[in-house]
Design a protein around this motif. Structure first.
Motif, PDB file in Angstrom:
ATOM      1  N   UNK A   1     -32.576  67.032  12.015  1.00  0.00           N
ATOM      2  CA  UNK A   1     -31.928  65.794  11.582  1.00  0.00           C
ATOM      3  C   UNK A   1     -30.524  66.063  11.079  1.00  0.00           C
ATOM      4  N   UNK A   2     -29.743  64.981  10.951  1.00  0.00           N
ATOM      5  CA  UNK A   2     -28.344  65.151  10.541  1.00  0.00           C
ATOM      6  C   UNK A   2     -27.858  63.884   9.841  1.00  0.00           C
ATOM      7  N   UNK A   3     -26.967  64.073   8.854  1.00  0.00           N
ATOM      8  CA  UNK A   3     -26.356  62.953   8.120  1.00  0.00           C
ATOM      9  C   UNK A   3     -24.845  63.176   8.066  1.00  0.00           C
ATOM     10  N   UNK A   4     -24.090  62.232   8.613  1.00  0.00           N
ATOM     11  CA  UNK A   4     -22.621  62.283   8.550  1.00  0.00           C
ATOM     12  C   UNK A   4     -22.119  61.225   7.583  1.00  0.00           C
ATOM     13  N   UNK A   5     -21.486  61.665   6.498  1.00  0.00           N
ATOM     14  CA  UNK A   5     -20.907  60.759   5.504  1.00  0.00           C
ATOM     15  C   UNK A   5     -19.387  60.741   5.697  1.00  0.00           C
ATOM     16  N   UNK A   6     -18.844  59.582   6.043  1.00  0.00           N
ATOM     17  CA  UNK A   6     -17.381  59.399   6.158  1.00  0.00           C
ATOM     18  C   UNK A   6     -16.723  60.418   7.083  1.00  0.00           C
ATOM     19  N   UNK A   7     -17.276  60.585   8.261  1.00  0.00           N
ATOM     20  CA  UNK A   7     -16.650  61.486   9.227  1.00  0.00           C
ATOM     21  C   UNK A   7     -17.564  61.768  10.396  1.00  0.00           C
TER      22      UNK A   7
ATOM     23  N   UNK B   1     -30.585  60.717  13.099  1.00  0.00           N
ATOM     24  CA  UNK B   1     -29.188  60.699  12.649  1.00  0.00           C
ATOM     25  C   UNK B   1     -28.888  59.527  11.730  1.00  0.00           C
ATOM     26  N   UNK B   2     -28.300  59.822  10.582  1.00  0.00           N
ATOM     27  CA  UNK B   2     -27.733  58.801   9.693  1.00  0.00           C
ATOM     28  C   UNK B   2     -26.220  58.989   9.702  1.00  0.00           C
ATOM     29  N   UNK B   3     -25.487  57.897   9.853  1.00  0.00           N
ATOM     30  CA  UNK B   3     -24.025  57.978   9.701  1.00  0.00           C
ATOM     31  C   UNK B   3     -23.550  56.729   8.993  1.00  0.00           C
ATOM     32  N   UNK B   4     -22.540  56.897   8.143  1.00  0.00           N
ATOM     33  CA  UNK B   4     -22.005  55.749   7.430  1.00  0.00           C
ATOM     34  C   UNK B   4     -20.668  56.056   6.804  1.00  0.00           C
ATOM     35  N   UNK B   5     -20.092  55.036   6.192  1.00  0.00           N
ATOM     36  CA  UNK B   5     -18.774  55.181   5.571  1.00  0.00           C
ATOM     37  C   UNK B   5     -18.780  54.491   4.213  1.00  0.00           C
ATOM     38  N   UNK B   6     -17.743  54.764   3.427  1.00  0.00           N
ATOM     39  CA  UNK B   6     -17.497  54.024   2.187  1.00  0.00           C
ATOM     40  C   UNK B   6     -16.639  52.808   2.520  1.00  0.00           C
ATOM     41  N   UNK B   7     -16.834  51.701   1.794  1.00  0.00           N
ATOM     42  CA  UNK B   7     -16.181  50.458   2.223  1.00  0.00           C
ATOM     43  C   UNK B   7     -14.661  50.500   2.085  1.00  0.00           C
TER      44      UNK B   7
ATOM     45  N   UNK C   1      -2.667  43.661   0.198  1.00  0.00           N
ATOM     46  CA  UNK C   1      -2.989  45.046  -0.175  1.00  0.00           C
ATOM     47  C   UNK C   1      -4.359  45.465   0.375  1.00  0.00           C
ATOM     48  N   UNK C   2      -5.340  44.556   0.224  1.00  0.00           N
ATOM     49  CA  UNK C   2      -6.683  44.873   0.727  1.00  0.00           C
ATOM     50  C   UNK C   2      -6.672  45.043   2.244  1.00  0.00           C
ATOM     51  N   UNK C   3      -5.849  44.239   2.925  1.00  0.00           N
ATOM     52  CA  UNK C   3      -5.768  44.339   4.387  1.00  0.00           C
ATOM     53  C   UNK C   3      -5.264  45.721   4.802  1.00  0.00           C
ATOM     54  N   UNK C   4      -4.282  46.243   4.074  1.00  0.00           N
ATOM     55  CA  UNK C   4      -3.768  47.594   4.376  1.00  0.00           C
ATOM     56  C   UNK C   4      -4.897  48.617   4.273  1.00  0.00           C
ATOM     57  N   UNK C   5      -5.699  48.522   3.203  1.00  0.00           N
ATOM     58  CA  UNK C   5      -6.817  49.465   3.011  1.00  0.00           C
ATOM     59  C   UNK C   5      -7.866  49.289   4.113  1.00  0.00           C
ATOM     60  N   UNK C   6      -8.134  48.036   4.490  1.00  0.00           N
ATOM     61  CA  UNK C   6      -9.112  47.779   5.562  1.00  0.00           C
ATOM     62  C   UNK C   6      -8.654  48.379   6.894  1.00  0.00           C
ATOM     63  N   UNK C   7      -7.367  48.230   7.178  1.00  0.00           N
ATOM     64  CA  UNK C   7      -6.832  48.782   8.437  1.00  0.00           C
ATOM     65  C   UNK C   7      -7.050  50.293   8.468  1.00  0.00           C
ATOM     66  N   UNK C   8      -6.691  50.978   7.377  1.00  0.00           N
ATOM     67  CA  UNK C   8      -6.879  52.437   7.312  1.00  0.00           C
ATOM     68  C   UNK C   8      -8.337  52.830   7.402  1.00  0.00           C
ATOM     69  N   UNK C   9      -9.190  52.099   6.677  1.00  0.00           N
ATOM     70  CA  UNK C   9     -10.631  52.401   6.684  1.00  0.00           C
ATOM     71  C   UNK C   9     -11.200  52.254   8.097  1.00  0.00           C
ATOM     72  N   UNK C  10     -10.863  51.143   8.755  1.00  0.00           N
ATOM     73  CA  UNK C  10     -11.383  50.896  10.106  1.00  0.00           C
ATOM     74  C   UNK C  10     -10.933  51.971  11.085  1.00  0.00           C
ATOM     75  N   UNK C  11      -9.628  52.248  11.098  1.00  0.00           N
ATOM     76  CA  UNK C  11      -9.062  53.156  12.099  1.00  0.00           C
ATOM     77  C   UNK C  11      -9.501  54.604  11.867  1.00  0.00           C
ATOM     78  N   UNK C  12      -9.472  55.049  10.611  1.00  0.00           N
ATOM     79  CA  UNK C  12      -9.706  56.473  10.327  1.00  0.00           C
ATOM     80  C   UNK C  12     -11.197  56.810  10.290  1.00  0.00           C
ATOM     81  N   UNK C  13     -12.050  55.842   9.847  1.00  0.00           N
ATOM     82  CA  UNK C  13     -13.461  56.167   9.609  1.00  0.00           C
ATOM     83  C   UNK C  13     -14.470  55.200  10.219  1.00  0.00           C
ATOM     84  N   UNK C  14     -14.335  53.896   9.909  1.00  0.00           N
ATOM     85  CA  UNK C  14     -15.444  52.978  10.165  1.00  0.00           C
ATOM     86  C   UNK C  14     -15.707  52.754  11.655  1.00  0.00           C
ATOM     87  N   UNK C  15     -14.648  52.459  12.411  1.00  0.00           N
ATOM     88  CA  UNK C  15     -14.843  52.176  13.845  1.00  0.00           C
ATOM     89  C   UNK C  15     -15.360  53.411  14.605  1.00  0.00           C
ATOM     90  N   UNK C  16     -14.751  54.624  14.376  1.00  0.00           N
ATOM     91  CA  UNK C  16     -15.309  55.802  15.059  1.00  0.00           C
ATOM     92  C   UNK C  16     -16.762  56.072  14.686  1.00  0.00           C
TER      93      UNK C  16
END
Length: 555
Positions: A233-239, A329-335, A398-413
């Motif tokens: 088994x495997x767990x990927x946290x934020x990556x 497999x578990x995978x997830x991100x921080x909001x 400001x929140x939109x800027x953080x959402x863009x970074x979160x989506x592109x760098x972590x959440x969508x992949x």
């Protein structure tokens, strides 16, 4: 009455001391090792081994080799040095090339444990830094496995691997193939598989888990053909392997930059020269540039990452998911995983007094979509401003800027990796989560804004049980969320199902190719925290709309 109670306590302590469960000296393939046995509760003890070598001192830019072994009993009671790396200020180095060691926590009840599930931790640090023990504050090491091992009744292993230039420099060919750090992780996992039975572990029930570059490393370890049968088994946290920083597509260019910095030629003699260069100079030459802006986001400065070498990674990661078909497999991100990064790119995000110009939103999106030129930017901007209205608040921008970074760098992949895992799975189960416990630095008079959610790495303290081991630093709600995470993670390690075992607050449904369900984890969670199709509009934009736009040649 008090006398009787005193006698009973004395008898209990005596009986526990007489029957104190301990492995004593353990036989491994390299020789005998002895750790430290500690008491963690009535009739509960733990053996802790620190600094067991799992491979020999590695050759420069070579795969690790088996350790030749030792005579006598190796006292495994102290953490060994981390692998050579830059310090936080990137002004000097610390650590050693002699760094391939691991640490083991084995919990016992009244009897010595046998057949326990095993959890192997791979640390993050952008492939540039980190250590098997983690950050240390007053001898309280972040990656101490004690709380997970005790509360979940599992064996915890943490390992060291090469980072930075020494772990990932590559010329893109057989001269310096790269991925040495991934080979180190693989060697440690293989060592655990071969030796953990002697420590009371079950070699057929190993889970690997990690965060950030460690989460991506876990993902790579599931995708390589070299790990067949070594873990379950495997767990990927934020990556994950699909993150935009996960693979260096042009390693040769960065290798030449490093060579020039250390006065090596960039011709056919480059690799030979680099192999003979002082390790501290090489490490400093590969340090990360911290200067960034919306036009050049910091995530693009992560050049020392894995490469497609035709060996560890025979192909693009997206084409290797068949190798993970039997892995749970578990995978997830921080909001708000992207906050750490976008806060550097767009500093006004963290300033309550400063407006964040809408132009900065456009510049950041233009950077992330630059291959597609104006069409990419226009589509991205309309996607992220759809709910803004005609006069968006300062906080919304400001929140939109953080959402863009979160989506592109972590959440969508991460969502893409979950789709691919579920689509390729045979017996492997898939689970998705979003961690949203608010950052403890957010609020009035604190460094972060009051709207802050969970920043990058905020999950670590909860997974490793810090609210229990350092209770004065936390509120009861933090102990709740830590207890939940340890229960889900260790239940999953035992059975492949995070709901089976220790009681959990909410049933976590599987992620399937049709349902796309996920669990939101925080201290307030109840059955309303099960969601579906996480941030679907944005996932759809990055994974379907943007790739299908024509490439812009105006660059």
């Amino acid at each position: 009455m008090m006398v009787k109670l005193g006698i009973l306590v004395a008898v209990a302590v005596f009986l526990e001391t007489v029957s104190a469960a301990s492995l004593g000296v353990v036989y491994t393939e390299g020789g005998m090792v002895e750790g430290k046995n500690i008491r963690i509760g009535l009739f509960r003890r733990m053996d802790v081994f620190k600094g067991i070598p799992f491979a020999d001192i590695p050759g420069r830019f070579e795969k690790p080799k088996r350790h030749p072994g030792w005579d006598g009993i190796l006292k495994a009671t102290e953490y060994r040095q981390r692998c050579i790396q830059v310090n936080l200020l990137m002004s000097d180095t610390r650590g050693s090339e002699d760094c391939l060691y691991l640490n083991i926590w084995v919990p016992h009840g009244r009897k010595v444990s046998t057949g326990l599930p095993v959890m192997v931790w791979i640390y993050g640090g952008g492939f540039l830094a980190g250590g098997s023990m983690g950050a240390n504050f007053l001898d309280n090491y972040l990656y101490s496995g004690q709380e997970i091992a005790d509360r979940g009744n599992v064996i915890v292993v943490t390992l060291g691997y090469r980072v930075g230039t020494m772990g990932f420099l590559s010329t893109g060919d057989s001269d310096l193939p790269g991925n040495y750090g991934l080979w180190d992780q693989h060697a440690a996992i293989a060592w655990v598989n071969r030796n953990i039975r002697s420590f009371g572990g079950d070699p057929d029930n190993i889970t690997i888990f990690g965060e950030s570059a460690g989460g991506a490393s876990v993902s790579f370890q599931t995708l390589t053909p070299h790990n067949k049968g070594l873990f379950k088994r495997a767990i990927s946290q934020s990556g994950v392997a699909l993150c935009p920083w996960g693979i260096n597509k042009n390693p040769r260019r960065f290798a030449e930059e490093v060579a020039l910095k250390v006065n090596c030629p960039t011709d056919q003699n480059m690799a030979a020269c680099l192999k003979m260069t002082d390790p501290a100079l090489l490490t400093l030459a590969g340090s990360l540039s911290l200067s960034s802006s919306p036009d050049h986001p910091i995530v693009w400065n992560l050049f020392l990452s894995p490469v497609i070498d035709g060996d560890f990674l025979p192909d693009e990661p997206s084409k290797l998911f068949h190798n993970a078909a039997a892995v749970d497999y578990i995978a997830g991100v921080n909001d708000m995983d992207g906050h750490l990064f976008t806060g550097l790119d767009v500093p006004s995000v963290n300033s309550p007094l400063l407006d964040t110009p809408i132009d900065d939103v456009k510049r950041l999106l233009a950077s992330y979509t630059k291959e597609k030129g104006q069409a990419g930017l226009d589509n991205a901007y309309s996607t992220y401003t759809l709910n803004w209205g005609s006069n968006p608040s300062k906080e919304t921008i400001k929140k939109t800027v953080v959402e863009i970074g979160t989506d592109y760098i972590f959440l969508v992949p991460t969502q893409a990796a979950l789709y691919l895992h579920a689509a390729n799975a045979t017996t492997g189960r898939t689970y998705s989560y979003l961690f949203s416990q608010p950052n403890r630095m957010g609020g009035i008079g604190r460094p972060y804004p009051s709207w802050m959610g969970a920043d990058h790495a905020d999950d670590l303290q909860y997974v490793f049980g810090k609210p229990f081991s350092t209770p004065l630093g936390y509120w009861p709600r933090h102990r709740d969320v830590s207890g939940y995470m340890i229960a889900y993670w260790t239940n999953f390690a035992k059975t492949g199902d995070p709901n089976k075992g220790e009681s959990v607050p909410v049933t976590w449904p599987r992620f399937t190719s049709t349902e796309h369900q996920y669990l939101e984890i925080n201290s307030k969670m109840n059955k309303n925290y099960v969601g579906q199709k996480m941030r679907m509009r944005y996932v759809h934009f990055w994974s379907s709309v943007l790739p299908n736009l024509p490439i812009s040649f105006s660059e």
